[in-house]
Design an enzyme around this catalytic site. Sequence first.
Site, PDB file in Angstrom:
ATOM      1  N   GLY A  95       0.820  -1.206   0.000  1.00 13.87           N
ATOM      2  CA  GLY A  95       0.000   0.000   0.000  1.00 13.87           C
ATOM      3  C   GLY A  95       0.851   1.251   0.000  1.00 13.87           C
ATOM      4  O   GLY A  95       0.337   2.332   0.234  1.00 13.87           O
ATOM      5  N   ARG A  96       2.156   1.080  -0.267  1.00  8.31           N
ATOM      6  CA  ARG A  96       3.153   2.154  -0.214  1.00  8.31           C
ATOM      7  C   ARG A  96       2.929   3.065   0.990  1.00  8.31           C
ATOM      8  O   ARG A  96       2.844   4.292   0.898  1.00  8.31           O
ATOM      9  CB  ARG A  96       3.201   2.917  -1.520  1.00  8.31           C
ATOM     10  CG  ARG A  96       2.117   3.934  -1.675  1.00  8.31           C
ATOM     11  CD  ARG A  96       2.320   4.669  -2.899  1.00  8.31           C
ATOM     12  NE  ARG A  96       1.462   4.083  -3.894  1.00  8.31           N
ATOM     13  CZ  ARG A  96       1.038   4.710  -4.942  1.00  8.31           C
ATOM     14  NH1 ARG A  96       1.449   5.904  -5.186  1.00  8.31           N
ATOM     15  NH2 ARG A  96       0.229   4.135  -5.774  1.00  8.31           N
ATOM     16  N   ASP A 128       8.921   3.891  -5.619  1.00  8.82           N
ATOM     17  CA  ASP A 128       9.632   4.743  -4.659  1.00  8.82           C
ATOM     18  C   ASP A 128       8.898   4.843  -3.325  1.00  8.82           C
ATOM     19  O   ASP A 128       9.369   5.500  -2.403  1.00  8.82           O
ATOM     20  CB  ASP A 128       9.834   6.146  -5.253  1.00  8.82           C
ATOM     21  CG  ASP A 128       8.521   6.776  -5.698  1.00  8.82           C
ATOM     22  OD1 ASP A 128       7.447   6.215  -5.369  1.00  8.82           O
ATOM     23  OD2 ASP A 128       8.560   7.825  -6.362  1.00  8.82           O
ATOM     24  N   GLY A 129       7.715   4.236  -3.253  1.00 12.17           N
ATOM     25  CA  GLY A 129       6.959   4.266  -2.004  1.00 12.17           C
ATOM     26  C   GLY A 129       6.362   5.624  -1.685  1.00 12.17           C
ATOM     27  O   GLY A 129       5.826   5.840  -0.603  1.00 12.17           O
ATOM     28  N   ARG A 179      -3.645   8.080   7.093  1.00 12.80           N
ATOM     29  CA  ARG A 179      -4.943   7.415   6.958  1.00 12.80           C
ATOM     30  C   ARG A 179      -5.325   6.788   8.285  1.00 12.80           C
ATOM     31  O   ARG A 179      -4.486   6.167   8.952  1.00 12.80           O
ATOM     32  CB  ARG A 179      -4.862   6.371   5.858  1.00 12.80           C
ATOM     33  CG  ARG A 179      -6.185   5.716   5.543  1.00 12.80           C
ATOM     34  CD  ARG A 179      -6.172   5.091   4.169  1.00 12.80           C
ATOM     35  NE  ARG A 179      -5.253   3.992   4.091  1.00 12.80           N
ATOM     36  CZ  ARG A 179      -4.873   3.419   2.939  1.00 12.80           C
ATOM     37  NH1 ARG A 179      -5.325   3.854   1.794  1.00 12.80           N
ATOM     38  NH2 ARG A 179      -4.030   2.423   2.943  1.00 12.80           N
ATOM     39  N   ARG A 186      -6.705  -6.408   4.133  1.00 15.73           N
ATOM     40  CA  ARG A 186      -7.353  -6.484   2.822  1.00 15.73           C
ATOM     41  C   ARG A 186      -7.642  -7.938   2.471  1.00 15.73           C
ATOM     42  O   ARG A 186      -7.044  -8.846   3.060  1.00 15.73           O
ATOM     43  CB  ARG A 186      -6.386  -5.924   1.767  1.00 15.73           C
ATOM     44  CG  ARG A 186      -5.851  -4.550   2.102  1.00 15.73           C
ATOM     45  CD  ARG A 186      -4.480  -4.346   1.465  1.00 15.73           C
ATOM     46  NE  ARG A 186      -3.885  -3.072   1.870  1.00 15.73           N
ATOM     47  CZ  ARG A 186      -3.803  -1.995   1.094  1.00 15.73           C
ATOM     48  NH1 ARG A 186      -4.216  -2.040  -0.137  1.00 15.73           N
ATOM     49  NH2 ARG A 186      -3.275  -0.876   1.548  1.00 15.73           N
ATOM     50  N   ASP A 255      -6.694  -6.305  -3.635  1.00 14.95           N
ATOM     51  CA  ASP A 255      -5.877  -5.658  -2.600  1.00 14.95           C
ATOM     52  C   ASP A 255      -6.475  -4.311  -2.194  1.00 14.95           C
ATOM     53  O   ASP A 255      -6.014  -3.705  -1.227  1.00 14.95           O
ATOM     54  CB  ASP A 255      -4.431  -5.477  -3.081  1.00 14.95           C
ATOM     55  CG  ASP A 255      -4.335  -4.593  -4.309  1.00 14.95           C
ATOM     56  OD1 ASP A 255      -4.819  -5.015  -5.365  1.00 14.95           O
ATOM     57  OD2 ASP A 255      -3.812  -3.481  -4.200  1.00 14.95           O
ATOM     58  N   ASN A 256      -7.489  -3.863  -2.925  1.00 12.51           N
ATOM     59  CA  ASN A 256      -8.142  -2.606  -2.545  1.00 12.51           C
ATOM     60  C   ASN A 256      -9.488  -2.865  -1.868  1.00 12.51           C
ATOM     61  O   ASN A 256     -10.331  -1.979  -1.791  1.00 12.51           O
ATOM     62  CB  ASN A 256      -8.332  -1.719  -3.779  1.00 12.51           C
ATOM     63  CG  ASN A 256      -7.001  -1.222  -4.323  1.00 12.51           C
ATOM     64  OD1 ASN A 256      -6.008  -1.176  -3.602  1.00 12.51           O
ATOM     65  ND2 ASN A 256      -6.971  -0.856  -5.588  1.00 12.51           N
ATOM     66  N   ASP A 265      -8.476   2.569  -0.374  1.00  8.88           N
ATOM     67  CA  ASP A 265      -7.444   2.812  -1.385  1.00  8.88           C
ATOM     68  C   ASP A 265      -7.982   3.578  -2.581  1.00  8.88           C
ATOM     69  O   ASP A 265      -8.258   3.022  -3.631  1.00  8.88           O
ATOM     70  CB  ASP A 265      -6.828   1.483  -1.856  1.00  8.88           C
ATOM     71  CG  ASP A 265      -5.425   1.354  -1.291  1.00  8.88           C
ATOM     72  OD1 ASP A 265      -5.027   2.212  -0.473  1.00  8.88           O
ATOM     73  OD2 ASP A 265      -4.715   0.407  -1.662  1.00  8.88           O
TER      74      ASP A 265
HETATM   75  P1  AMP Z   1      -2.720   0.700  -6.299  1.00  9.02           P
HETATM   76  O1  AMP Z   1      -3.188   0.340  -7.668  1.00  9.02           O
HETATM   77  O2  AMP Z   1      -2.393   2.159  -6.130  1.00  9.02           O
HETATM   78  O3  AMP Z   1      -3.570   0.163  -5.219  1.00  9.02           O
HETATM   79  O4  AMP Z   1      -1.263   0.016  -6.166  1.00  9.02           O
HETATM   80  C1  AMP Z   1      -1.132  -1.336  -5.847  1.00  9.02           C
HETATM   81  C2  AMP Z   1       0.031  -1.554  -4.949  1.00  9.02           C
HETATM   82  O5  AMP Z   1       1.276  -1.423  -5.665  1.00  9.02           O
HETATM   83  C3  AMP Z   1       0.157  -0.533  -3.817  1.00  9.02           C
HETATM   84  O6  AMP Z   1      -0.703  -0.834  -2.755  1.00  9.02           O
HETATM   85  C4  AMP Z   1       1.626  -0.685  -3.469  1.00  9.02           C
HETATM   86  O7  AMP Z   1       1.857  -1.807  -2.690  1.00  9.02           O
HETATM   87  C5  AMP Z   1       2.257  -0.870  -4.824  1.00  9.02           C
HETATM   88  N1  AMP Z   1       2.708   0.419  -5.357  1.00  9.02           N
HETATM   89  C6  AMP Z   1       2.111   1.185  -6.275  1.00  9.02           C
HETATM   90  N2  AMP Z   1       2.842   2.287  -6.524  1.00  9.02           N
HETATM   91  C7  AMP Z   1       3.937   2.222  -5.736  1.00  9.02           C
HETATM   92  C8  AMP Z   1       5.081   3.058  -5.512  1.00  9.02           C
HETATM   93  N3  AMP Z   1       5.253   4.202  -6.151  1.00  9.02           N
HETATM   94  N4  AMP Z   1       5.993   2.646  -4.617  1.00  9.02           N
HETATM   95  C9  AMP Z   1       5.833   1.496  -3.944  1.00  9.02           C
HETATM   96  N5  AMP Z   1       4.793   0.678  -4.113  1.00  9.02           N
HETATM   97  C10 AMP Z   1       3.850   1.026  -4.985  1.00  9.02           C
HETATM   98 MG    MG Z   2      -4.081  -0.304  -3.527  1.00 10.92          MG
END
Ligand code: AMP
Ligand code: MG
Length: 491
Positions: A95-96, A128-129, A179, A186, A255-256, A265
């Site tokens: 979830g970075r 980059d988190g 948050r 999840r 995961d969301n 998310d």
């Molecule tokens: P999301 O589609 O935004 O829910 O992204 C799915 C998952 O990918 C996130 O919950 C993170 O674990 C990982 N993720 C997405 N973007 C990044 C990022 N810039 N840095 C690290 N992890 C990321």
């Molecule tokens: Mg997500």
Amino acid sequence: MQVLRTLDNLNFDNSYARLPEHWFQRGAPKPLKHAHLISFNPRVAKHLDLDPCQSHPDQLVQYFGGHEPLPSSSALAMKYTGHQFGHYNPDLGDGRGLLLGEVINQRGQRWDLHLKGAGQTAYSRFGDGRAVLRSSIREYLISEAMHGLGIPTTEALCLLGSEEYTSRLGMEPCAMLLRVSQCHIRFGHFEWLYYSKRHDELKQLADYCIDRFYPDCRNADNPYLAMYQVIQAKTASLVAYWQAYGFVHGVLNTDNMSILGETFDYGPFTFLDAYEPDHIANKNDDAGRYAFFRQPAIVHWNLACLAQALLPLVKREDLEAELETFMSQFEVQLLQRRKARLGLLNNHPDDAALIEKLWGLFKQNRTDVTRFFSAISDLTSEELSIQNLTEFTQTSEQNWQAWLEDYKQRITLEMASEPIRKQQLRSVNPRYILRNYMAEEAIREATQGDYRLVNQLLPVLRHPTEAHHHLQRYQEAPPDWARAICLTCSS
Ligand code: AMP
Ligand code: MG
């Protein structure tokens, strides 16, 4: 009387940090360069027994800008996996963000503090988190907007900006968002342990969730089936809210999906301006997997993924039988939500047909559903006429006329007096929703260093059924340029 605490004195009890060490990675947030406070939400502070008057911006920046650990917190990145766009991805993710810990308030509620955009962890893969200002403002505002509408959601305590930049849609400023939710677990947490064949640990996670979120399930014949049943019921109720209010999540990957049935998310979400059921919120979603009208079916599919992950704990036929009831659970909830928007609290055999006809008209007319319901909330039943609703009834006028007559007939079967009826309608029909263009305006100003609109929108979204004269313009039809706004996964 509620005794309030300061930031350095919150009542932490970090139960997730006592779970097996390889479920997470401990680590501190990476400090954001020149972090500064953009906004703070005193309503959310109450969940933590946190005194807003003693939450000084410098201290918020110190702790939530990653400069210093919050006393008694225990920061960790939570490992999970999940299905993205229909495919299992064993390499997700965290979830970075970092779970800073859990605060127990005086009412005995346990709240997770999760710092989003806190920098790289072991689960970041090539990322980059970080989270950028654009998406963080959107998450910050929508969290309050959903709460204001009574739709289950994660919340946000504060939002920080910075002078650190990262590459997304060009170089963009980074931000961090704190948050707050009772749960950051999840569907993907269960999928991770199931697909990596650690079934003892899967049971341990399920036991943890039952103890923490669903203690009543302990008394059931099979507590794990009982937990699944509650999750399914909550999720059906959530998606009914989305469909009744025109909310498109945009990225309904497993995961969301929160096991508490909260909207979770936020990425390229949208509230529909015009009612177009096939609207796709996310430009990257070419096939329209997560189009508005597909959300109930997709959520059902996601629940099947969760059910699959519970197979080591629950008999297949029991899970399948439960899954079969999902659509009818959802439809019952949806009808109830839609009826409430019309002030129909009693049950009548023709209600479903009356509702179907109305949503059919919405589709034909591409109606702005929010504005339609807001308009009828200001009218007495006498005043419900084509003439008073011209903006919405210009096309298919005869059908509207017929529908209005049926509706006026139906209202006579309700007990409420006119003033009560209007109150009922208004209580569920907002004047304001967070339209994309509103978020866009707030983002444009914030990018220039002006955070006033973010902070002005917050109370409006918190009380969306009230009149807010200084931001009256946001009750009106969106400007033409709103149609050109393009949202992607990039955040
Ligand atoms: P999301 O589609 O935004 O829910 O992204 C799915 C998952 O990918 C996130 O919950 C993170 O674990 C990982 N993720 C997405 N973007 C990044 C990022 N810039 N840095 C690290 N992890 C990321
Ligand atoms: Mg997500």
